[in-house]
Structures are given as structure tokens and as C-alpha cells.
Write an enzyme that holds these catalytic residues in place. Structure first.
Site, mmCIF file in Angstrom:
data_model
loop_
_atom_site.group_PDB
_atom_site.id
_atom_site.type_symbol
_atom_site.label_atom_id
_atom_site.label_comp_id
_atom_site.label_asym_id
_atom_site.label_seq_id
_atom_site.Cartn_x
_atom_site.Cartn_y
_atom_site.Cartn_z
ATOM 1 N N LYS A 222 35.509 12.362 -4.523
ATOM 2 C CA LYS A 222 36.441 11.914 -5.554
ATOM 3 C C LYS A 222 36.177 11.193 -6.648
ATOM 4 C CE LYS A 222 40.502 11.705 -2.464
ATOM 5 N NZ LYS A 222 41.434 11.143 -1.356
ATOM 6 N N ARG A 257 37.732 12.252 6.188
ATOM 7 C CA ARG A 257 38.151 13.458 5.618
ATOM 8 C C ARG A 257 37.113 13.765 4.825
ATOM 9 N NH1 ARG A 257 41.345 15.465 1.525
ATOM 10 N NH2 ARG A 257 42.455 17.519 2.243
#
Length: 287
Positions: A222, A257
Site C-alpha cells: 500500500k 492479507r
């Protein structure tokens, strides 16, 4: 014992970190958009992640990156269905579907999925009914009230705000008749938080935990990782991702995740050995 359960699976919490492999069957996801859009290629990658040690598979057919274009439930299903059909009987780990459409949840659960990863950030009663009726697991994410550039979206502090959100969602789920064992909470790293707020949530993972409930952290590739490391291309952020994952494991998160399953599984095993197991006087020495 604390457990996370859904259709056909039940896993104990606290003993080790579980890894959820990401499969984006989208043309526009921020990291790997278009790479797994072909159903055969997607199914092959899913099986590869299973072989690499993934404990779950999370399939998403709609990008949630900033500026994404929302697609219809029908289009989402058109992307998901052929992949699920190819995986049936071949994949032996629980399958999660990344969707906020109740109709997509209902149909994919009928096709073999066992968990719904809901990024809507709201308690949707129609979705809750699908979860309750099917016995599926439900991952609920905090999406935030600000933007990635917001400096003061949470005057009371981002940790307090996210924990309060979790408590509210849990209360609603219990009132609706959903088992605590089916419910998993996600602080939503990168969703409506500033760079510093994202770092704070990772650092304070332990403060986000609600007793009896599974906690998932998704930092993989991210923007916060890119900002911290200076790595521009999302697909090259694996080292920074691993570092963030280890911090979350130190805070006793239950599920990570991730895109890069092999690297994250191996690093999670090492982090678990450090943070989850008490010292037992092991005197083994290297070389």
C-alpha cells in the site's frame, strides 16, 4: 478458545498468524490490475498461493484503489464466477470474496466461497442476513471519514476511533444474531487515513483487538509502505510490507492479507516464533 469460523472451516486464534492471499481479477487494481483477469491464469495463481502456504484466498473483482470506477453487481459476478468454477474441488483453503454487494455475496457463497470481505464500512442489514443465513465468515473493515491527505480526520485519535467503530459493529452483529466466531475486524489501512494515522494503526495493532474477535491487517504494497520506503512501484514493496506485517504480528493480529504469499508466510513464521511462543531455555546455537 477464541476461534474464527465460517462455512466448513474453524481456526483457533492466537497460536499463529494466518495468511490470506490476494487474487485480484480486475483490470485496474493499484498493484496488479489486469495480471490475473483471465480465469485460467487466476485459478493457476490461486493454486500457486495455496502451495506457497496461504491459509485463505481472497478474491476481488472490483478495485478499491483511490479513484476507482464502481462496477455493477452483475459485472462483478461475471468476473468472479468462472474463477470460482475452476477452483471448485481444486482449492482446499477457505475462499473469501471481496465485495459489498449482498447479491454478489449470496451467489458466490452458493458457488463455494466461505467468507465475505466487506469493505463498505457500514452495517448493511441485507448483507448481515446473507451472512447469518449462510453461516459464512464476515470481515468488516473501517473505511474512515477522511482522505489519505487528511491531517485531523479523527480529533479523538485514530486508534480510539477505529476501536469505537469495531465495538459498534460487534454490537450490531450480536443483536442481529451473528456469532462472534464468524466476525473478523479490519482497521482498513489506507482507507480514509493519513500517512501518520496508518503508521499509528500498524504500531498500535494490539490496542485495536477486541477479546474474542479475529483481527485482520492488510498493509500489502500500500501507499503507506511506498511513502515510508521511497519505493514507487507497488509490486516492489514486498520488503516494506514484510516489516509492517511483523509489527502487526507483534500486536497479535490474527490474519495478514498479502499479495506476496511466499515471503509473507516465511516472515510470519519467524515473527510468530519470536512473539507468540514463550522462551523455553533453548540453547541451540548457530555454527
Amino acid at each position: 478458545m477464541n476461534i474464527f469460523c465460517g462455512k466448513g472451516f474453524c481456526l483457533p486464534l492466537g497460536k499463529r498468524t494466518y495468511t490470506m492471499g490476494i487474487l485480484n481479477v480486475t483490470p485496474d487494481s493499484f498493484s496488479d490490475g489486469g495480471k490475473w483477469i483471465d480465469p485460467d491464469t487466476a485459478a493457476s495463481h490461486a493454486l500457486e498461493m495455496q502451495a506457497q502456504g496461504a491459509d485463505f484466498l481472497d478474491i476481488g473483482a472490483q478495485s478499491t484503489r483511490p479513484g476507482h470506477i464502481e462496477i455493477s453487481p452483475e459485472e462483478e459476478l461475471a468476473r468472479l464466477t468462472p474463477v470460482l468454477e475452476r477452483l471448485r474441488g481444486n482449492l482446499h483453503i477457505p475462499v473469501s470474496i471481496d465485495t459489498y454487494f449482498p447479491q454478489v455475496a449470496r451467489k458466490t457463497l452458493a458457488l463455494g466461497a466461505q467468507i465475505i470481505n466487506d469493505v463498505s464500512g457500514i452495517f448493511n442489514e441485507e448483507m448481515a442476513q446473507v451472512i447469518r443465513d449462510s453461516g459464512a465468515g464476515w470481515i468488516v473493515m473501517h473505511t474512515g471519514g477522511g482522505t489519505a491527505d487528511t491531517q485531523e480526520a479523527y480529533p479523538e485519535g485514530v486508534v480510539s476511533h477505529v476501536r469505537s467503530f469495531f465495538e459498534t459493529m460487534v454490537q450490531k452483529a450480536v443483536h442481529f444474531g451473528i456469532s462472534e466466531h464468524a466476525f473478523c475486524l479490519d482497521p482498513g489501512i489506507g482507507f480514509g487515513k493519513s500517512y501518520e494515522e496508518n503508521l499509528t494503526l500498524i504500531r498500535e495493532t494490539g490496542s485495536l483487538r477486541l477479546p474474542g474477535y479475529a483481527l485482520l491487517v492488510g498493509v500489502s504494497r500500500k501507499r503507506v509502505v511506498g511513502q515510508a520506503t521511497g519505493v514507487e512501484k507497488a509490486e516492489n514493496r514486498v520488503i516494506g510490507t514484510v516489516a509492517a506485517n511483523v509489527a502487526a504480528i507483534a500486536g497479535r493480529c490474527d490474519i495478514l492479507r498479502v499479495h506476496d504469499v511466499l515471503e509473507c508466510v516465511e516472515s510470519a513464521k519467524m515473527a510468530d516464533a519470536i512473539f507468540r511462543r514463550p522462551a523455553e531455555g533453548d540453547t541451540e546455537a548457530d555454527g
